[in-house]
Design a protein around this motif. Structure first.
Motif, mmCIF file in Angstrom:
data_model
loop_
_atom_site.group_PDB
_atom_site.id
_atom_site.type_symbol
_atom_site.label_atom_id
_atom_site.label_comp_id
_atom_site.label_asym_id
_atom_site.label_seq_id
_atom_site.Cartn_x
_atom_site.Cartn_y
_atom_site.Cartn_z
ATOM 1 N N PRO A 33 28.406 -21.944 0.479
ATOM 2 C CA PRO A 33 27.287 -21.275 1.157
ATOM 3 C C PRO A 33 26.466 -20.326 0.316
ATOM 4 N N SER A 34 27.101 -19.437 -0.423
ATOM 5 C CA SER A 34 26.324 -18.446 -1.166
ATOM 6 C C SER A 34 25.445 -19.101 -2.227
ATOM 7 N N GLN A 35 25.897 -20.238 -2.772
ATOM 8 C CA GLN A 35 25.096 -20.933 -3.775
ATOM 9 C C GLN A 35 23.870 -21.587 -3.147
ATOM 10 N N LEU A 36 23.997 -22.057 -1.898
ATOM 11 C CA LEU A 36 22.841 -22.635 -1.195
ATOM 12 C C LEU A 36 21.738 -21.599 -1.054
ATOM 13 N N ALA A 37 22.127 -20.376 -0.740
ATOM 14 C CA ALA A 37 21.138 -19.308 -0.580
ATOM 15 C C ALA A 37 20.376 -19.076 -1.877
ATOM 16 N N THR A 38 21.100 -19.059 -2.986
ATOM 17 C CA THR A 38 20.459 -18.868 -4.288
ATOM 18 C C THR A 38 19.481 -19.998 -4.591
ATOM 19 N N SER A 39 19.881 -21.228 -4.298
ATOM 20 C CA SER A 39 19.040 -22.390 -4.599
ATOM 21 C C SER A 39 17.783 -22.412 -3.732
ATOM 22 N N LEU A 40 17.915 -22.037 -2.467
ATOM 23 C CA LEU A 40 16.733 -22.004 -1.594
ATOM 24 C C LEU A 40 15.814 -20.851 -2.004
ATOM 25 N N GLN A 41 16.423 -19.773 -2.440
ATOM 26 C CA GLN A 41 15.660 -18.603 -2.875
ATOM 27 C C GLN A 41 14.820 -18.911 -4.117
ATOM 28 N N ASP A 42 15.398 -19.648 -5.055
ATOM 29 C CA ASP A 42 14.651 -19.931 -6.287
ATOM 30 C C ASP A 42 13.803 -21.196 -6.182
ATOM 31 N N GLY A 43 13.840 -21.851 -5.016
ATOM 32 C CA GLY A 43 12.968 -22.998 -4.779
ATOM 33 C C GLY A 43 13.440 -24.308 -5.369
#
Length: 245
Positions: free
Chosen positions: A38-48
């Motif tokens: 989960p936490s990695q998904l947030a990073t990936s969506l954040q950086d586009g």
């Protein structure tokens, strides 16, 4: 859209019913499907680097142009089983809590409950990868996902965080929702939503495809996890976001 839509979900058992429908729908030809924690998904969506994710709700306020685009997600109206505070001593004796590095929403929920619900002042530690080995004595930890289901019989005390939230607020809890960081075609989103719904009609097939000796997955998928985000789920999500911002 000319290129495939990058869609990411958590690599946990609780997503399997949703992915079952997506992988067998025509939408699978339009997406590049990625799995991570989960936490990695947030990073990936954040950086586009991805377009759509089954995103931990605690990360939603930090995603530019975030929008919830489906009626489905990962929620609970009581015991969720796979998100808990594990301890060898009762909560009154806990002094230190490891926070699962794979999570954002669950650790934020644990911090909130310890402070507001259980009225505990503890030391929080960011968990290393092998932190479960260090959880003994007055040192507890938040464990989520499949690893949590495997640990249910290994600790003297298991405090289910969704159940504690329900006790604290009388509200349901949403752990993750399908969130995009840009406007996506409406016809795609409708078919994507339908694919999620279709997957939930095949729970027995999903269970058969995913042997798991630690916990009954039929119970997990039909009683612990609630996939449809109704008004009660949305109210719980809004309350949680208000309390942590």
């Amino acid at each position: 859209m000319d290129s495939k839509i990058k869609v990411a979900a958590v690599s946990y058992l609780n997503t399997k019913p949703l992915l079952y429908g997506i992988e067998r729908s025509s939408v699978i030809n339009e997406v590049e499907l990625l799995l991570n924690y989960p936490s990695q998904l947030a990073t990936s969506l954040q950086d586009g680097s991805i377009d759509l994710a089954l995103l931990p709700v605690a990360a939603i306020p930090f995603i530019k142009d975030a929008r919830i685009v489906s009626d489905y997600g990962i929620a609970s109206d009581g015991n969720v089983a796979s998100v808990a505070l594990f301890s060898q001593v009762p909560i009154e004796e806990i002094e230190t809590v490891y926070l699962d590095y794979q999570s954002r929403t669950s650790v934020r929920l644990a911090q909130l409950l310890l402070e507001k619900h259980w009225k505990k002042n503890v030391v929080f530690k960011n968990a290393p990868e092998n932190y479960i080995e260090y959880m003994n004595g007055t040192t507890a930890g938040v464990i989520i996902g499949d690893r949590a289901l495997k640990q249910l019989t290994n600790f003297n005390y298991v405090y289910d965080l969704a159940a504690a939230w329900k006790e604290f607020t009388s509200l349901d809890f949403v752990f993750a929702a399908w969130v995009s960081n840009k406007e996506l075609p409406q016809d795609f989103l409708q078919r994507f939503n339908n694919a999620n719904a279709e997957g939930l009609q095949h729970i027995d097939e999903v269970v058969a495809e995913n042997p798991f000796p630690y916990y009954d997955l039929k119970t997990y998928f039909t009683e612990n996890i609630k996939y449809y985000l109704d008004n009660k789920k949305t109210a719980g999500m809004q309350q949680f976001l208000q309390m942590i911002l």
